[in-house]
Enzyme design. Sequence first.
Site, PDB file in Angstrom:
ATOM      1  CE  LYS A  85      -4.279  -1.752   0.352  1.00 57.09           C
ATOM      2  NZ  LYS A  85      -4.315  -2.973   1.107  1.00 57.09           N
ATOM      3  CD  GLU A 107     -10.328   3.731  -0.082  1.00 58.12           C
ATOM      4  OE1 GLU A 107     -10.199   4.956  -0.252  1.00 58.12           O
ATOM      5  OE2 GLU A 107      -9.570   2.895  -0.618  1.00 58.12           O
ATOM      6  CB  SER A 374       0.112  -8.177  -1.174  1.00 61.90           C
ATOM      7  OG  SER A 374      -0.714  -9.080  -0.453  1.00 61.90           O
TER       8      SER A 374
HETATM    9  C1  LIG Z   1      -5.169  -4.102   0.803  1.00 60.12           C
HETATM   10  C2  LIG Z   1      -4.436  -5.364   0.650  1.00 60.12           C
HETATM   11  C3  LIG Z   1      -4.717  -6.263  -0.413  1.00 60.12           C
HETATM   12  C4  LIG Z   1      -5.846  -6.067  -1.380  1.00 60.12           C
HETATM   13  O1  LIG Z   1      -5.794  -4.918  -2.158  1.00 60.12           O
HETATM   14  P1  LIG Z   1      -5.371  -4.920  -3.689  1.00 60.12           P
HETATM   15  O2  LIG Z   1      -5.716  -3.558  -4.152  1.00 60.12           O
HETATM   16  O3  LIG Z   1      -6.194  -5.980  -4.381  1.00 60.12           O
HETATM   17  O4  LIG Z   1      -3.943  -5.221  -3.759  1.00 60.12           O
HETATM   18  C5  LIG Z   1      -3.922  -7.388  -0.523  1.00 60.12           C
HETATM   19  N1  LIG Z   1      -2.927  -7.653   0.345  1.00 60.12           N
HETATM   20  C6  LIG Z   1      -2.643  -6.819   1.373  1.00 60.12           C
HETATM   21  C7  LIG Z   1      -1.534  -7.170   2.298  1.00 60.12           C
HETATM   22  C8  LIG Z   1      -3.385  -5.655   1.561  1.00 60.12           C
HETATM   23  O5  LIG Z   1      -3.101  -4.844   2.587  1.00 60.12           O
END
Ligand SMILES: *Cc1c(COP(=O)(O)O)cnc(C)c1O
Length: 394
Positions: A85, A107, A374
């Site tokens: 993020k 948000e 992620s």
């Molecule tokens: C917010 C989040 C996601 C999902 O959001 P995307 O916009 O689909 O990437 C996935 N993994 C983590 C660790 C997140 O914080």
Amino acid sequence: MGKGRFGDFGGQYIPEILMSELIGLEEAYEKAKQDKHFQEELKGLLNSYAGRPSRLYYAAKMTQDLGGAKVYLKREDLNHTGSHKINNVLGQCLLAKRRGKTRVIAETGAGQHGVATATAAALMGLECEVFMGREDTIRQALNVYRMELLGARVHAVTSGTQTLKDAVNEAMREWAGCMADTHYVLGSVMGPHPFPIMVRDFQAVISAEAREQILESEGRLPAAVVACVGGGSNAAGMFHHFIADEDVRLIGCEAAGLGLDTEHHAATVAAGRIGVFHGMKSLFCQDADGQIAPVYSISAGLDYPGIGPEHAYLHKTGRASYVPVTDEEAVNAFEYLAQTEGIICAIESAHAVAHVMQLAPRLGCEESVIVCLSGRGDKDVAAIARYQGRKIDE
Ligand SMILES: *Cc1c(COP(=O)(O)O)cnc(C)c1O
């Protein structure tokens, strides 16, 4: 393709009052994209503050255990604030400052994007207010406090299902009344143009690095890159620089919750239909009347009833494929990665790991796959314990 369109998807379906602000944002973004100073400043922050470039880690033990393609993990979990993020948030806050804005709003679902935004706002001296569904403020109380520690104000949204989609509604409503001094830091590749393109560009640093890193370590491109999909920003960033490499399969993993044969999932591509919501034309989970359906996933970050328009387009053209992954498969993968590699990943990311556990054994050992990790999983440990019937005092 029209402006801000991916085939038939995307566009700007917004109240007239927001139009001039979106045009201003688009112009400022196009200028910043070409501006060496902006790009250098952003790169400096990504590197020295967020900790980029993130590692491309060869998961040798997992590879050996699965018996097939080499598995590489793109370690977005090691970034400052613990997920991808921050890549997008630093870009947007820098742009907001350039445009003379003194305040940002955002948000948030689980709170990851809210925490990242509050972090960047603190760093850059911007006021910050975050909209979060009341239900989520209870489930993620620790993240609410984190945002407050960082100097942000958190608003609990009490409309609708009191979750992420309602938080987006409320942030958009708020924005319409305060555009003059406020930028809306949207957290994924969704909403009206230019957000899907701008957020994707800020996240594309993931695949720019990964492509270079895999060529360096393997001397060839991977057979596949795999990422989880909520709104789709980490996946869009992971896919972007591989889109032109036609032999690289692009695979998005969406939340199948309790299963596609139940009503408790958030698998937009598998079960959704075309619609218009949150300023964009895309695929959405809908009920028989075309209303946005309530969605469910064990993972708050994947608990969104839509998908970014570029993903809808990549799905339609067949360039990317999207597979459903259940809560149970994700929890198994969460535990598996912890025990084989010593990495506790976000439950969102575990959806992508789960698919790779099936995919890698079907590929030859001369091939490789990259999974976008992620985020890190500290935030999920208590929920996983609960899922497994363990009671833990926090
Ligand atoms: C917010 C989040 C996601 C999902 O959001 P995307 O916009 O689909 O990437 C996935 N993994 C983590 C660790 C997140 O914080």
